[in-house]
Structure formats: C-alpha cells, structure tokens
Design a protein around this motif. Structure first.
Motif, PDB file in Angstrom:
ATOM      1  N   MET A   1       0.917  -1.200  -0.061  1.00 23.08           N
ATOM      2  CA  MET A   1       0.068  -0.111  -0.123  1.00 23.08           C
ATOM      3  C   MET A   1       0.989   1.296  -0.059  1.00 23.08           C
ATOM      4  O   MET A   1       1.763   1.405   0.870  1.00 23.08           O
ATOM      5  CB  MET A   1      -1.006  -0.081   1.407  1.00 23.08           C
ATOM      6  CG  MET A   1      -1.833   1.302   1.294  1.00 23.08           C
ATOM      7  SD  MET A   1      -2.977   0.943   2.741  1.00 23.08           S
ATOM      8  CE  MET A   1      -3.718  -0.553   2.577  1.00 23.08           C
ATOM      9  N   LYS A   2       0.487   2.157  -0.870  1.00 25.26           N
ATOM     10  CA  LYS A   2       1.307   3.321  -1.004  1.00 25.26           C
ATOM     11  C   LYS A   2       0.874   4.369  -0.017  1.00 25.26           C
ATOM     12  O   LYS A   2      -0.320   4.511   0.351  1.00 25.26           O
ATOM     13  CB  LYS A   2       1.119   3.924  -2.345  1.00 25.26           C
ATOM     14  CG  LYS A   2       1.987   4.922  -2.550  1.00 25.26           C
ATOM     15  CD  LYS A   2       1.906   5.465  -4.320  1.00 25.26           C
ATOM     16  CE  LYS A   2       3.113   6.426  -4.688  1.00 25.26           C
ATOM     17  NZ  LYS A   2       2.794   6.925  -6.027  1.00 25.26           N
ATOM     18  N   GLN A  12      -4.733   8.624   3.617  1.00 24.53           N
ATOM     19  CA  GLN A  12      -4.950   7.411   3.127  1.00 24.53           C
ATOM     20  C   GLN A  12      -5.102   7.715   1.632  1.00 24.53           C
ATOM     21  O   GLN A  12      -4.422   6.908   0.640  1.00 24.53           O
ATOM     22  CB  GLN A  12      -6.093   6.615   3.675  1.00 24.53           C
ATOM     23  CG  GLN A  12      -6.180   5.577   3.060  1.00 24.53           C
ATOM     24  CD  GLN A  12      -5.198   4.387   3.486  1.00 24.53           C
ATOM     25  OE1 GLN A  12      -4.579   4.474   4.310  1.00 24.53           O
ATOM     26  NE2 GLN A  12      -5.138   3.337   2.631  1.00 24.53           N
ATOM     27  N   TRP A  13      -6.045   8.401   1.214  1.00 22.87           N
ATOM     28  CA  TRP A  13      -6.341   8.772   0.114  1.00 22.87           C
ATOM     29  C   TRP A  13      -6.436  10.263  -0.290  1.00 22.87           C
ATOM     30  O   TRP A  13      -7.292  10.952  -0.190  1.00 22.87           O
ATOM     31  CB  TRP A  13      -7.860   8.010  -0.346  1.00 22.87           C
ATOM     32  CG  TRP A  13      -7.856   6.713  -0.163  1.00 22.87           C
ATOM     33  CD1 TRP A  13      -7.506   5.645  -1.025  1.00 22.87           C
ATOM     34  CD2 TRP A  13      -8.775   6.026   0.711  1.00 22.87           C
ATOM     35  NE1 TRP A  13      -7.728   4.266  -0.497  1.00 22.87           N
ATOM     36  CE2 TRP A  13      -8.583   4.880   0.732  1.00 22.87           C
ATOM     37  CE3 TRP A  13      -9.447   6.385   1.854  1.00 22.87           C
ATOM     38  CZ2 TRP A  13      -9.028   3.732   1.536  1.00 22.87           C
ATOM     39  CZ3 TRP A  13     -10.058   5.742   2.928  1.00 22.87           C
ATOM     40  CH2 TRP A  13      -9.819   4.181   2.626  1.00 22.87           C
ATOM     41  N   SER A  38      -5.597  -3.291  12.304  1.00 25.87           N
ATOM     42  CA  SER A  38      -5.210  -4.324  11.338  1.00 25.87           C
ATOM     43  C   SER A  38      -6.395  -4.472  10.327  1.00 25.87           C
ATOM     44  O   SER A  38      -6.416  -4.604   9.195  1.00 25.87           O
ATOM     45  CB  SER A  38      -4.710  -5.674  11.940  1.00 25.87           C
ATOM     46  OG  SER A  38      -5.785  -6.199  12.693  1.00 25.87           O
ATOM     47  N   PHE A  41      -6.929  -1.412   8.097  1.00 26.87           N
ATOM     48  CA  PHE A  41      -6.077  -1.553   6.972  1.00 26.87           C
ATOM     49  C   PHE A  41      -6.483  -2.444   6.019  1.00 26.87           C
ATOM     50  O   PHE A  41      -6.138  -2.404   4.622  1.00 26.87           O
ATOM     51  CB  PHE A  41      -4.556  -1.483   7.324  1.00 26.87           C
ATOM     52  CG  PHE A  41      -4.113  -0.205   7.791  1.00 26.87           C
ATOM     53  CD1 PHE A  41      -3.745   0.773   6.721  1.00 26.87           C
ATOM     54  CD2 PHE A  41      -3.637   0.432   8.925  1.00 26.87           C
ATOM     55  CE1 PHE A  41      -3.286   2.068   7.152  1.00 26.87           C
ATOM     56  CE2 PHE A  41      -3.297   1.531   9.173  1.00 26.87           C
ATOM     57  CZ  PHE A  41      -3.185   2.424   8.375  1.00 26.87           C
ATOM     58  N   LEU A  42      -6.892  -3.602   6.396  1.00 26.66           N
ATOM     59  CA  LEU A  42      -7.413  -4.659   5.530  1.00 26.66           C
ATOM     60  C   LEU A  42      -8.332  -4.204   4.689  1.00 26.66           C
ATOM     61  O   LEU A  42      -8.303  -4.451   3.501  1.00 26.66           O
ATOM     62  CB  LEU A  42      -7.698  -5.910   6.344  1.00 26.66           C
ATOM     63  CG  LEU A  42      -8.135  -7.148   5.561  1.00 26.66           C
ATOM     64  CD1 LEU A  42      -7.255  -7.539   4.505  1.00 26.66           C
ATOM     65  CD2 LEU A  42      -8.637  -8.198   6.374  1.00 26.66           C
ATOM     66  N   ALA A  44      -9.197  -1.065   4.027  1.00 25.66           N
ATOM     67  CA  ALA A  44      -8.906   0.035   2.990  1.00 25.66           C
ATOM     68  C   ALA A  44      -8.024  -0.697   1.998  1.00 25.66           C
ATOM     69  O   ALA A  44      -8.141  -0.094   0.940  1.00 25.66           O
ATOM     70  CB  ALA A  44      -7.769   0.908   3.887  1.00 25.66           C
ATOM     71  N   SER A  45      -7.282  -1.641   2.043  1.00 23.97           N
ATOM     72  CA  SER A  45      -6.560  -2.148   0.933  1.00 23.97           C
ATOM     73  C   SER A  45      -7.222  -2.728  -0.074  1.00 23.97           C
ATOM     74  O   SER A  45      -7.036  -2.786  -1.173  1.00 23.97           O
ATOM     75  CB  SER A  45      -5.359  -3.376   1.379  1.00 23.97           C
ATOM     76  OG  SER A  45      -6.603  -4.600   2.036  1.00 23.97           O
ATOM     77  N   ARG A  46      -8.791  -2.897   0.308  1.00 21.63           N
ATOM     78  CA  ARG A  46      -9.621  -3.368  -0.889  1.00 21.63           C
ATOM     79  C   ARG A  46     -10.808  -2.152  -1.425  1.00 21.63           C
ATOM     80  O   ARG A  46     -11.784  -2.493  -2.040  1.00 21.63           O
ATOM     81  CB  ARG A  46     -10.563  -4.547  -0.336  1.00 21.63           C
ATOM     82  CG  ARG A  46      -9.732  -5.530   0.264  1.00 21.63           C
ATOM     83  CD  ARG A  46     -10.469  -6.523   0.902  1.00 21.63           C
ATOM     84  NE  ARG A  46      -9.995  -7.782   1.448  1.00 21.63           N
ATOM     85  CZ  ARG A  46     -10.544  -8.483   2.309  1.00 21.63           C
ATOM     86  NH1 ARG A  46     -11.297  -8.243   2.817  1.00 21.63           N
ATOM     87  NH2 ARG A  46      -9.502  -9.569   2.569  1.00 21.63           N
ATOM     88  N   ASP A  48     -11.496   1.393  -3.349  1.00 20.69           N
ATOM     89  CA  ASP A  48     -11.221   2.330  -4.446  1.00 20.69           C
ATOM     90  C   ASP A  48     -12.016   3.554  -4.263  1.00 20.69           C
ATOM     91  O   ASP A  48     -13.309   3.394  -4.723  1.00 20.69           O
ATOM     92  CB  ASP A  48     -11.273   1.552  -5.943  1.00 20.69           C
ATOM     93  CG  ASP A  48     -10.980   2.691  -6.986  1.00 20.69           C
ATOM     94  OD1 ASP A  48     -10.722   3.905  -6.776  1.00 20.69           O
ATOM     95  OD2 ASP A  48     -11.169   2.155  -8.050  1.00 20.69           O
ATOM     96  N   GLU A  59     -16.830  -3.006   1.754  1.00 17.03           N
ATOM     97  CA  GLU A  59     -15.618  -3.349   2.736  1.00 17.03           C
ATOM     98  C   GLU A  59     -16.005  -3.355   4.204  1.00 17.03           C
ATOM     99  O   GLU A  59     -15.796  -4.193   4.960  1.00 17.03           O
ATOM    100  CB  GLU A  59     -14.371  -3.106   2.359  1.00 17.03           C
ATOM    101  CG  GLU A  59     -13.693  -3.289   0.801  1.00 17.03           C
ATOM    102  CD  GLU A  59     -13.797  -4.864   0.623  1.00 17.03           C
ATOM    103  OE1 GLU A  59     -13.551  -5.857   1.547  1.00 17.03           O
ATOM    104  OE2 GLU A  59     -14.143  -5.302  -0.445  1.00 17.03           O
TER     105      GLU A  59
END
Length: 200
Positions: A1-2, A12-13, A38, A41-42, A44-46, A48, A59
C-alpha cells in the motif's frame, strides 16, 4: 500500500478527503475498542474511493458482518466479554459503511439497522443491563437513547449525558465514553437527533 504525506501529515487517499477523514476516525476508535488497526487497513486495501463509494460500503459491511458473527458465536458459548468487544467493533464498522450517502438508501438503512442491533445486544448484556429509552421532544418526534446504569449502584448516581450533534450517532458513545463513565461509578445517557424508529 502506497503511503501519502501531505502538508497536514499522512493521508490514506489524497484525492478523497472525506473518506480519508472517516478512515482516520476509524483508526482513532481503536484506542477505545471501536476498531482494530489491522482490520481497518485490511478493509482499506480493498477500497477504491473513485468508484463512488461502492467498495467503501462493501468492505466496511464485510468487516462489520464478520465482527457481528464473531460476537454472536462468542456469546453462544458463554464468552460475553469477547462478544461485547466484537459488537463494539461491528457498531463502528456498520457506521462507516453507512457513511457517504447523500440521500437515504437501502444499503445505508441495512447498515444502520445492523448497527443498532449490535448496540442493543451490547447494552442488553452489560452488568447491570442497559436499556433503550425514548425521550419526548418535538410533536410526533421522540429522541432515542441508550441508558447505561452505573455498576453496583444502590443509590442515585451522577449521569454523563452525551448528545450527538448532526452526523454523530449515539452508538459512538458506547465505545468512546461508556467505559470511562462506568469506571468512575457514573451512569451514561447517550442520545442523538435521529429520532426513534426512523432507521436513520
């Protein structure tokens, strides 16, 4: 994740300020038991944020449903504290799933209905049990609140009253304030302006 850092720090975005602020709120809730870093962030990784909020809703609903299922499973085998911890996180995640809707929507209504269900189960299984109360307000409109009596109180006790301003729901106070009130021998009344039985 950037990772993105702006003038105000980590974001975050960068192209979605509203979702980034809501995500930071969720991370902040971790210290009070309203989320796990955790899990945040899980989810958030999904997500868009450019898809109009579809992945955001999906999500957080997924994360909330998982916490709710864990809570119910723990309660079934008598692990009440584990159940309560999971219900608190589910409340926070369902609230996040309902975030970002400009107008009432069936998806938002489901998230809020599930959030309220978790809140009611959480307070029902406290010791002593909390209760849902209605406070008459404007004509035809009652305010709904959660009353959590002080533990082991045999006499009147001070009451902390939390009133959610527009955009903030009473369920937040179950993890933000309830523990602190109880630890100090105080009762808690958490109320918001959304009304009783509105599903809002």
């Amino acid at each position: 994740m950037k990772v993105h850092f702006g003038p105000g720090g980590w974001v975050q975005w960068p192209d979605s300020e509203e979702f980034s602020i809501e995500f930071m709120r969720l991370l902040g809730a971790a210290q009070e038991g309203g989320s796990l870093i955790s899990e945040c962030f899980l989810a958030a990784s999904r997500i868009d944020p450019k898809d109009g909020g579809d992945s955001w809703h999906r999500e957080w609903m997924r994360m909330a449903d998982i916490s709710n299922e864990r809570a119910n499973a723990a309660f079934t085998i008598g692990h009440v504290l584990s159940a309560q911890s999971n219900w608190l996180r589910a409340i926070s995640y369902y609230q996040a799933a309902a975030f970002g809707f400009d107008v009432p929507d069936t998806k938002q209504a489901r998230a809020l209905r599930n959030m309220r269900g978790c809140a009611r189960r959480y307070i029902q299984h406290m010791t002593p049990a909390g209760e849902v109360v209605e406070i008459p307000w404007l004509e035809g409109h009652a305010l709904e609140g959660y009353f959590l009596p002080a533990p082991a109180a045999s006499h009147r006790t001070p009451v902390v009253v939390c009133m959610g301003d527009p955009g903030h729901r009473k369920e937040e106070y179950l993890f933000k304030v309830a523990r602190y009130a109880r630890d100090r021998g105080m009762s808690l009344l958490a109320v918001d302006l959304f009304g009783s039985g509105t599903g809002a």
